[in-house]
Design a protein around this motif. Structure first.
Motif, short mmCIF file in Angstrom:
data_model
loop_
_atom_site.label_atom_id
_atom_site.label_comp_id
_atom_site.label_asym_id
_atom_site.label_seq_id
_atom_site.Cartn_x
_atom_site.Cartn_y
_atom_site.Cartn_z
N PRO A 80 36.87 54.60 28.65
CA PRO A 80 37.13 54.93 30.05
C PRO A 80 36.77 53.77 30.98
N ASP A 81 36.78 54.04 32.27
CA ASP A 81 36.37 53.07 33.27
C ASP A 81 34.85 52.98 33.34
N VAL A 82 34.37 51.97 34.06
CA VAL A 82 32.99 51.98 34.54
C VAL A 82 33.05 52.35 36.02
N GLU A 83 32.13 53.20 36.46
CA GLU A 83 32.25 53.75 37.80
C GLU A 83 30.90 53.91 38.46
N ASP A 84 30.85 53.53 39.72
CA ASP A 84 29.71 53.82 40.58
C ASP A 84 30.29 54.48 41.83
N ALA A 85 30.27 55.82 41.86
CA ALA A 85 30.88 56.54 42.97
C ALA A 85 30.14 56.28 44.27
N HIS A 86 28.84 56.06 44.19
CA HIS A 86 28.06 55.81 45.41
C HIS A 86 28.55 54.54 46.11
N GLU A 87 28.87 53.50 45.31
CA GLU A 87 29.36 52.25 45.88
C GLU A 87 30.86 52.27 46.08
N GLY A 88 31.54 53.30 45.56
CA GLY A 88 32.99 53.39 45.72
C GLY A 88 33.75 52.39 44.89
N VAL A 89 33.29 52.16 43.65
CA VAL A 89 33.91 51.18 42.77
C VAL A 89 34.18 51.81 41.41
N MET A 90 35.42 51.65 40.93
CA MET A 90 35.79 52.08 39.59
C MET A 90 36.64 50.97 38.96
N ARG A 91 36.12 50.36 37.90
CA ARG A 91 36.80 49.25 37.25
C ARG A 91 36.95 49.54 35.76
N ARG A 92 37.87 48.83 35.12
CA ARG A 92 38.01 48.92 33.68
C ARG A 92 38.05 47.52 33.10
N PRO A 93 36.90 46.99 32.70
CA PRO A 93 36.88 45.63 32.12
C PRO A 93 37.74 45.55 30.87
N ASP A 94 38.25 44.36 30.62
CA ASP A 94 39.03 44.15 29.39
C ASP A 94 38.16 44.38 28.16
N VAL A 95 36.91 43.92 28.22
CA VAL A 95 35.95 44.12 27.13
C VAL A 95 34.64 44.57 27.75
N MET A 96 34.05 45.63 27.18
CA MET A 96 32.75 46.11 27.63
C MET A 96 31.77 46.01 26.47
#
Length: 204
Positions: A80-96
């Motif tokens: 899935p994505d990485v998400e910080d709802a408090h900061e309003g950021v949802m990203r999906r890195p190519d490699v985690m």
């Protein structure tokens, strides 16, 4: 007592949830190519080729990292994505780079559990990787961010999050060129033979 700051937070949270709903609906529809992510500045649409140097680079990096990492840590690609709802950021890195145990969660990954996020620069929107994510990843607590750029055969590793008047930022940047060894978090891999974009790779 409700303050103006509380109202601002509630408004920002409402806007973020609305953007998240839009991104989810686009992903579910699967009719628009590429990937949608949420940044502090809004929704970003990254047009990616389904095959080619971008995906081959991702594969090489995953395999090289997993050769030198312990078995309980993986170089994960995909959802899935990485998400910080408090900061309003949802990203999906190519490699985690993440512990297996930290993947066993409902919904998005906690970005603070990643050892590193790795991005392979998209030819269609390089600023998303070189500018937007350099600001977003320290904000949400990703400790190491590595960028590999098939356009130029170069890259950089960003580390050491520190506070600034504009919010958290990476304090250290180490640049490299393809052919050199590069250290991502605790693990060193070769960049020799990584693919480069060609003139015909217009949509990578």
């Amino acid at each position: 007592m409700t303050t103006a700051q509380d109202h601002a937070r509630q408004g920002a949270s409402h806007i973020y949830r609305a953007m998240r709903d839009v991104v989810q609906s686009m992903d579910d529809a699967d009719t628009v190519p590429g990937r949608f992510e949420i940044t502090r500045k809004g929704i970003v649409h990254d047009m990616m080729a389904p095959i080619g140097p971008h995906e081959l680079t991702t594969l090489h990096l995953r395999k090289r990292l997993e050769k030198v990492m312990p078995e309980e840590i993986v170089a994960h690609t995909g959802e899935p994505d990485v998400e910080d709802a408090h900061e309003g950021v949802m990203r999906r890195p190519d490699v985690m780079v993440i512990d297996l145990v930290d993947m066993d969660v409902p919904g998005s990954f906690d970005p603070r559990t990643l050892h590193a996020a790795i991005e392979v620069v998209s030819r269609s929107n390089p600023d998303n990787d070189w500018v937007g994510k350099v600001g977003d990843y320290p904000l949400i607590g990703v400790p190491v961010y590595a960028v590999f750029d098939p356009r130029t055969g170069t890259g950089a590793v960003f580390t050491d999050i520190h506070a600034t008047p504009d919010g958290p930022r990476y304090a250290t940047r180490k640049d490299f060129v393809y052919g050199e060894e590069v250290t991502v978090a605790e693990w060193t891999i070769s960049t020799d033979g990584l693919p480069r974009y060609k003139d015909e790779d217009v949509s990578s």
